[in-house]
Design a protein around this motif. Sequence first.
Motif, PDB file in Angstrom:
ATOM      1  N   PHE A  34      42.900  32.936  52.439  1.00 61.50           N
ATOM      2  CA  PHE A  34      41.756  32.231  51.859  1.00 61.50           C
ATOM      3  C   PHE A  34      40.637  32.156  52.891  1.00 61.50           C
ATOM      4  CE2 PHE A  34      45.768  30.118  50.600  1.00 61.50           C
ATOM      5  CZ  PHE A  34      45.846  30.622  49.306  1.00 61.50           C
ATOM      6  N   ARG A  87      38.359  35.569  47.183  1.00 68.20           N
ATOM      7  CA  ARG A  87      38.819  34.924  48.422  1.00 68.20           C
ATOM      8  C   ARG A  87      37.752  34.083  49.095  1.00 68.20           C
ATOM      9  NH1 ARG A  87      38.406  36.963  53.795  1.00 68.20           N
ATOM     10  NH2 ARG A  87      39.889  35.951  55.221  1.00 68.20           N
ATOM     11  N   LEU A 156      41.108  37.984  44.622  1.00 65.56           N
ATOM     12  CA  LEU A 156      42.170  36.993  44.773  1.00 65.56           C
ATOM     13  C   LEU A 156      42.427  36.278  43.458  1.00 65.56           C
ATOM     14  CD1 LEU A 156      44.090  35.462  46.736  1.00 65.56           C
ATOM     15  CD2 LEU A 156      42.246  33.795  47.011  1.00 65.56           C
TER      16      LEU A 156
END
Length: 279
Positions: A34, A87, A156
Motif C-alpha cells: 500500500f 495502490r 490493487l
Amino acid sequence: MNNSKKVAGVAGLASVLWLGLAAAIAASQRHLVFNPNVRREVHRPRSSGHRTRPIVLRAKDGTKLSGWLMTPSVVGPHPGVVYFGGRSEEVSWVARDAGKLFPGMAVLAVNYRGYGDSHGDPAEQHMVADGRMLFDWLCERGHVDPKRVAVVGRSLGSGVAVQVAMERAVHSVVLITPYDSILAIAKRRFRTMPIQYVLQHRFESVKYAPSLTAPTYVLRAAFDDIVPHSHTDLLVAKLGRLHADEIVPESDHLNIPYLATTQARIAEFLSAQFGLPQP
C-alpha cells in the motif's frame, strides 16, 4: 581448515543478510503493498452528470471512511457502481469524471483506510470487509436498483473487486490492469526471498476468479511494467465469466483510468449491461 572456516563464515554472513532482508520486507509490507495518498487529487470534486455529495460512513469496527456519492439527477431507481482504487490512489477524481465513466448510474467512491480523509490503516482483510459493507450500503439506497450494482476495481482494487464479487450478488465487474495475485508479483520482484512466508496481504484473485458469475470486463494498459500482461493472462484464464479482455492503446499503468478511450469503453460496457441508452 582455514578455508573451511572462511566458507562457513561467508555462508553464515549470507544467511544473516538474507534473514535480515526477509525481516525488512516483512516489516515494510505496508509501504510495499500500500502507498496511502492522503492528498486530495481534486480539490472540489463534482460530477457534471450527477448530484455529488461527500459522505462519511463507518466500517463494521467503527472506523470512519470518507468518499463521495454521485446520484443521477433524474428519478430512480438507478443502477449502481462501487469503485475501488489503486495502490496509491485517492479517489476524488472519480467524482469529477463520473459523468463520463458512469452516466445514468449511482456511484459510490470511498477512500481506503489511511487514504484521503479515511481513518485507520490499510490491510487486505479491512479492504475486503469494507468493500462488502460499501456494496451493501449502496444496494440499500432507495434510489438504487439492488439487482443492478456493479463493482469496478483498478490495479490493487481489482483484488478487492474480485473478492466482493465472489461474496455478493454483483451484476457486472470491470477490472482495470488486474493481476493474478500480489503474492505472485512479489515473488517475481523478490526472486531469492521467502516472500510467501512473510507477505500478509496476498490478494490472490486467481483463487477466487472461477467463482465469479457476473460478466467481467478486463482492461489492460498497452505498456505496463507494474502488472505485466503475463500476470493478467493467468487471471483471465480463470475468470468464471469473461465478457472481454482488451488493451487500451497508448495507455500505461498510471494513466489508463483517466484516458477518454478507457472511460468511454467502461461507460459503454456498463450501460449495455444495465440496459441504459448508450452514451
